[in-house]
Design a protein around this motif. Sequence first.
Motif, PDB file in Angstrom:
ATOM      1  N   PRO A   1       0.818  -0.944   0.457  1.00 16.20           N
ATOM      2  CA  PRO A   1      -0.063  -0.130  -0.379  1.00 16.20           C
ATOM      3  C   PRO A   1       0.970   1.424  -0.228  1.00 16.20           C
ATOM      4  CG  PRO A   1      -1.229  -1.765   1.600  1.00 16.20           C
ATOM      5  CD  PRO A   1       0.427  -2.477   1.177  1.00 16.20           C
ATOM      6  N   ALA A   2       2.226   1.500   0.036  1.00 14.93           N
ATOM      7  CA  ALA A   2       2.299   1.695   0.560  1.00 14.93           C
ATOM      8  C   ALA A   2       3.959   2.633  -0.994  1.00 14.93           C
ATOM      9  CB  ALA A   2       3.837   2.556   1.495  1.00 14.93           C
TER      10      ALA A   2
ATOM     11  N   TYR B   1      -2.317   2.766   4.714  1.00 10.95           N
ATOM     12  CA  TYR B   1      -0.914   2.256   4.646  1.00 10.95           C
ATOM     13  C   TYR B   1       0.098   3.213   5.586  1.00 10.95           C
ATOM     14  CZ  TYR B   1      -0.725   7.549   2.870  1.00 10.95           C
ATOM     15  OH  TYR B   1      -0.131   8.784   3.020  1.00 10.95           O
TER      16      TYR B   1
END
Length: 160
Positions: free
Chosen positions: A44-45, A131
């Motif tokens: 998610p990052a 995130y």
Amino acid sequence: MSEVAVEEKSIIMKEDLCMEIDPPFKENLATAEDWRKALSKVVPAVVVLRTTACRAFDTESAGCSSATGFVVDKRRGIILTNRHVVKPGPVMAEAMFVNREEIPVYPIYRDPVHDFGFFRYDPGAIQFLSYEEIPLAPDAASVGVEIKVVGNDSGEKVLP
């Protein structure tokens, strides 16, 4: 120079250029489950960066491109990527997160020597994604450390 001297010099040069690399210790090898956990946290990052350079500048040509970056500071909204992605001249860019949220990003630094650069974004612009940041740890890097690379496939999607 005699043939023996040339051969001896060649052997010395080869020995100078060789290095012994120890294989990773068995107890340090990551399991498939370790990788799954790590990937679920970092994916998610990771962002797809789409850039448009409106005109040729320095050594870069005008045009559109896509690349990969990742959030290194969630609170301040900083994304790390390669130097050529940030561009030496004017650039318009946006980041697309794994849930397809798109936000504008702005260049803040392009290292003149090393291959990295940073974009900034408004952290409040991310409304629907939970995130984490991926902290930088240069002291943890060493030869023989097992790694996985997460990135995008020509701007289409984020892939592990």
